[in-house]
Enzyme design. Structure first.
Site, short mmCIF file in Angstrom:
data_model
loop_
_atom_site.label_atom_id
_atom_site.label_comp_id
_atom_site.label_asym_id
_atom_site.label_seq_id
_atom_site.Cartn_x
_atom_site.Cartn_y
_atom_site.Cartn_z
N LYS A 198 13.02 54.97 56.66
CA LYS A 198 13.04 53.51 56.72
C LYS A 198 12.44 52.92 55.45
O LYS A 198 11.54 53.50 54.85
CB LYS A 198 12.27 53.01 57.95
CG LYS A 198 12.94 53.37 59.28
CD LYS A 198 12.17 52.80 60.45
CE LYS A 198 12.86 53.16 61.77
NZ LYS A 198 12.14 52.62 62.95
N ARG A 262 12.01 49.61 76.35
CA ARG A 262 12.47 48.28 75.96
C ARG A 262 13.77 47.96 76.67
O ARG A 262 14.52 48.85 77.07
CB ARG A 262 12.66 48.20 74.45
CG ARG A 262 13.80 49.05 73.92
CD ARG A 262 13.82 49.09 72.41
NE ARG A 262 14.92 49.88 71.89
CZ ARG A 262 15.01 50.33 70.65
NH1 ARG A 262 14.05 50.07 69.78
NH2 ARG A 262 16.05 51.05 70.25
N LYS A 279 12.31 55.55 74.35
CA LYS A 279 12.15 56.41 73.18
C LYS A 279 10.95 57.32 73.43
O LYS A 279 9.87 56.85 73.79
CB LYS A 279 11.94 55.57 71.92
CG LYS A 279 13.10 54.64 71.61
CD LYS A 279 12.81 53.75 70.42
CE LYS A 279 12.83 54.53 69.13
NZ LYS A 279 12.68 53.64 67.95
N LYS A 292 16.02 59.25 72.03
CA LYS A 292 16.20 57.91 72.56
C LYS A 292 17.33 57.96 73.58
O LYS A 292 18.43 58.42 73.27
CB LYS A 292 16.53 56.90 71.46
CG LYS A 292 16.73 55.48 71.98
CD LYS A 292 16.95 54.48 70.86
CE LYS A 292 18.31 54.65 70.23
NZ LYS A 292 18.58 53.59 69.23
N TYR A 357 16.51 40.35 65.43
CA TYR A 357 16.96 40.53 64.05
C TYR A 357 18.48 40.54 64.03
O TYR A 357 19.15 40.64 65.08
CB TYR A 357 16.41 41.83 63.44
CG TYR A 357 16.61 43.06 64.29
CD1 TYR A 357 17.77 43.83 64.20
CD2 TYR A 357 15.62 43.47 65.18
CE1 TYR A 357 17.94 44.96 64.97
CE2 TYR A 357 15.79 44.60 65.96
CZ TYR A 357 16.95 45.34 65.85
OH TYR A 357 17.11 46.45 66.63
N ARG A 359 21.62 42.54 62.45
CA ARG A 359 21.88 43.87 61.88
C ARG A 359 23.25 43.93 61.23
O ARG A 359 24.25 43.51 61.80
CB ARG A 359 21.77 44.94 62.97
CG ARG A 359 22.27 46.32 62.55
CD ARG A 359 21.80 47.41 63.50
NE ARG A 359 20.35 47.60 63.42
CZ ARG A 359 19.68 48.48 64.16
NH1 ARG A 359 20.32 49.24 65.03
NH2 ARG A 359 18.38 48.61 64.03
N GLU A 421 17.44 51.23 57.18
CA GLU A 421 17.31 52.56 57.79
C GLU A 421 18.48 53.42 57.34
O GLU A 421 19.64 53.03 57.51
CB GLU A 421 17.27 52.46 59.31
CG GLU A 421 16.98 53.78 60.00
CD GLU A 421 16.72 53.63 61.48
OE1 GLU A 421 16.39 54.64 62.13
OE2 GLU A 421 16.84 52.50 61.99
N LYS A 453 8.92 48.33 64.64
CA LYS A 453 8.87 46.90 64.96
C LYS A 453 7.90 46.65 66.11
O LYS A 453 7.16 45.66 66.11
CB LYS A 453 10.27 46.40 65.31
CG LYS A 453 11.32 46.60 64.21
CD LYS A 453 12.67 46.08 64.66
CE LYS A 453 13.75 46.30 63.61
NZ LYS A 453 14.16 47.71 63.50
#
Length: 721
Positions: A198, A262, A279, A292, A357, A359, A421, A453
């Site tokens: 990243k 999440r 994750k 994940k 965000y 993407r 990423e 994040k």
């Protein structure tokens, strides 16, 4: 170098009459001040002059953007014509594709130049207003911010242009035969390796980065039959944790088996398809990879599922009935759903942080060898508390309307950088593509291993509740821009100086003080966001924490390891100069005055009172092998001493002989118990990444002493006998 001179040397010659007349405005301030002070009439005249400059810049940028759109539409028409001719008696030749490719390349350069044009003029307005407020005593900054917001030339979004250019350029580059993805590309499950890294990308470099990537990879569009809209790129996630922030600490400390749960959706708030994701972190020594996993859930059932009222069997009943997935896949999803539901209920999890965000994904469809994603406009929002979400699984007073101006400052952190990423899947021993090497080693990116994040959101929004902070926390107040290392896009700059290489100098004042702004002021918004994200009023930290060399769990490139983390090392250690054998290179931007760099890196960081910076430490698998070898060496010694003792005991006929044999046996037992305790103690501390001394200062000496004592006792006893 003064900004006026810098502006002259870095502007695009073709656009030179459309830039802010910085020198004229500066001279006007000086002339009127020299005539006896700054009056109300002077202020009115200067504001009028400034308005004209703003109109000029805004009109040019608007017209140029419209021109670019028109050129893209023309290329689309030409491409459609080429497509129609592909299966005709008069197919397109190489010259037809070459003409289109040349035009598209020129459009890309224009988009790049427009982005740099906006950046430079934005800085010019900031500089001249700062100079005005300083020398006249009149405060123009808040007033002119409203005028800038009315004509926001610096907020132009190029996402739509990038998507259109990507589709056209991919068609032209492949000469009408777009490359089809190969899901098996990169090798079979047994002989390929996945690598992920990243990076942070400064907003000034985002457009250039996108254009460079799309020349090699197309923008991944999931629904090519639909016209691209900005909301299509929106991704929103709700992260869950408990009151003790156990999941935050587990992910931060990289504990074995640490989880993050999440709920995610794509696009607008009215999207009914929610994905529940988990994750799980795995340590290298386990031989497993972090995973994940996720399963779909309709929005209307989310609250009931999280309360335990909606069972897993009910959630997957329709999926079983449809028969679109195999029984094995459904059972795996059900097992995941049960585990997630149990974790949420048993550990008292509740919504804590929302991440939003936009993407942009770059990938050949179905080909996993090179996958790149760029997340922009990252915002982290508090989700906890009855005043926000109540009993609902998410708060409903906000949507995807970035920058979420309706939220109070304590509820949101607008991250100042984009997140890049890069995921590679290559065969063992195979080098990544050269263009990827150039990208990750360039001035456009700053490597941030294991950036999260979720971790950043909790550490900033709940600053008063955490004692451990992520290692990148001190980096937020440091400018990550660096001198240009590659010329990716050939623009129309009058000189050879790359505008991104001067950005670090442009946005830093003559006293080497970073730019900050307050309130709704337009000036240097990213600096304002970055400084506020720390949630700390004290810019000077007080409790010292030492920093070790940063490392990442999965290394993408050896060269990237040397160059990508340069400014981290400069920030966390002393400024590095003339180092030949180091993994890092110095990147302090310098122009005509190399002895006075305009970007200053701190030589030492100290953490805030009551806080500690957690620096991730990689534990190599060979560490455990070395630990096991040491333990086995002790056991080998114990077996030897025990064998001697048992042998002597077998032939002992006298009391002194029995005592001599017993001394060797006791030494062997002591070595076994001591080495076992030491092995377990070291293993636990290594697994927990505890900062303790692992060397054995007394053990070897003690073993030697008692061995000598046992031998001496045996000799003396036999001599006396």
């Amino acid at each position: 170098m003064k900004f006026g001179q810098l502006l002259k040397e870095t502007l695009m010659y073709e656009y030179k009459y459309s830039y802010v007349n910085y020198d004229k405005l500066k001279k006007e301030i000086k002339r009127r001040n020299d005539q006896g002070g700054w009056s109300e009439e002077d202020e009115s005249d200067f504001v009028e002059l400034l308005e004209k400059e703003l109109d000029k810049v805004y009109s040019f940028q608007k017209n140029k953007s419209a021109e670019v759109m028109e050129r893209i539409r023309f290329c689309e028409e030409q491409t459609d014509e080429v497509v129609r001719r592909l299966d005709s008696d008069n197919p397109p030749n190489e010259n037809d594709f070459a003409i289109l490719e040349t035009e598209l390349t020129d459009i890309m350069a224009t988009v790049h130049d427009l982005a740099k044009f906006s950046e430079l003029n934005y800085t010019a307005f900031y500089k001249i207003i700062k100079k005005h407020d300083k020398h006249t005593g009149w405060i123009l900054k808040p007033v002119f911010a409203a005028r800038l917001n009315a004509k926001p030339f610096f907020k132009e979004q190029y996402d739509l242009l990038v998507v259109k250019l990507s589709k056209l350029y991919d068609f032209v580059r492949t000469r009408g035969s777009p490359i089809k993805g190969d899901s098996a590309a990169g090798g079979t499950q047994q002989n390929f390796v996945r690598q992920t890294t990243k990076y942070w990308v400064h907003p000034n470099n985002v457009t250039e980065l996108k254009i460079y990537i799309l020349k090699h990879l197309p923008v991944l569009v999931f629904n090519p039959n639909k016209e691209f809209a900005r909301e299509d790129a929106a991704i929103t996630s709700i992260y869950y944790d408990n009151d003790d922030l156990d999941f935050y600490l587990g992910r931060l400390e990289k504990r074995e088996g640490a989880e993050a749960i999440r709920l995610r959706w794509y696009g607008n708030m009215d999207n009914n398809n929610i994905f529940v994701e988990r994750k799980t972190h795995r340590e290298d020594w386990t031989g497993e990879k972090s995973v994940k996993a996720r399963f779909p859930l309709k929005e209307k059932y989310v609250n009931a599922f999280l309360r335990g009222d909606y069972t897993v069997e009910e959630a997957f009943a329709k999926m079983r009935k449809d028969g679109k997935k195999s029984l094995k896949e459904i059972e795996s999803l059900e097992r995941l759903a049960k585990e997630v539901q149990y974790t949420v209920l048993s550990r008292g999890m509740k919504p804590y942080v929302r991440s939003f965000y936009e993407r942009t994904a770059f990938q050949l469809p179905g080909d996993a060898r090179v996958r790149i994603s760029l997340d922009t406009n990252l915002s982290l929002i508090r989700e906890d508390g009855p005043s926000r979400a109540g009993n609902n699984w998410r708060r409903m007073d906000i949507g995807i309307d970035y920058p979420f101006d309706q939220l109070p400052d304590e509820d949101i952190v607008r991250f100042p950088y984009a997140i890049l990423e890069v995921k590679l899947q290559t065969q063992f021993g195979q080098d990544p593509p050269e263009w990827v090497n150039n990208l990750v080693n360039s001035h456009l990116v700053e490597a941030v291993p294991k950036f999260s994040k979720f971790i950043h959101g909790v550490s900033t929004l709940f600053y008063d509740r955490v004692t451990l902070l992520p290692y990148w926390f001190p980096q937020m107040d440091i400018d990550i821009r660096k001198p240009a290392t590659h010329t990716f896009i050939q623009g129309r700059s009058q000189s050879g100086t790359h505008s991104s290489s001067v950005s670090a100098n442009v946005l830093t004042d003559s006293e080497n003080t970073p730019i900050h702004a307050d309130g709704d002021n337009y000036v240097d918004e990213e600096s304002r966001i970055g400084s506020s994200s720390t949630r700390n009023d004290n810019s000077t930290f007080q409790t010292s924490d030492s920093f070790q060399e940063l490392d990442e769990r999965t290394n993408l490139l050896d060269i990237s390891k040397r160059k990508g983390r340069d400014s981290f090392v400069a920030a966390l250690n002393s400024r590095l100069k003339d180092i030949k054998d180091s993994f890092f290179l110095e990147t302090v931007p310098k122009f005509e005055e190399p002895t006075e760099p305009t970007v200053i890196y701190e030589q030492k960081y100290v953490s805030p009172p009551g806080k500690r910076i957690y620096v991730p430490v990689r534990v190599e698998p060979k560490t455990y092998f070395a630990l096991e070898r040491t333990y086995l060496d002790y056991l080998r010694y114990s077996i030897l001493m025990g064998s001697i003792g048992i042998t002597l005991f077998s032939f002992a006929k006298t009391r002194s002989g029995i005592l001599g044999a017993a001394s060797f046996t006791l030494v062997a037992l002591f070595a076994i118990f001591y080495s076992t305790f030491l092995y377990l103690w070291r293993a636990v501390n290594i697994a927990k990444h505890n900062a303790v001394r692992y060397d054995d200062r007394f053990g070897p000496t003690a073993i030697c002493v008692i061995t000598f004592a046992a031998i001496s006792a045996n000799v003396i006893l036999n001599f006396n006998a």
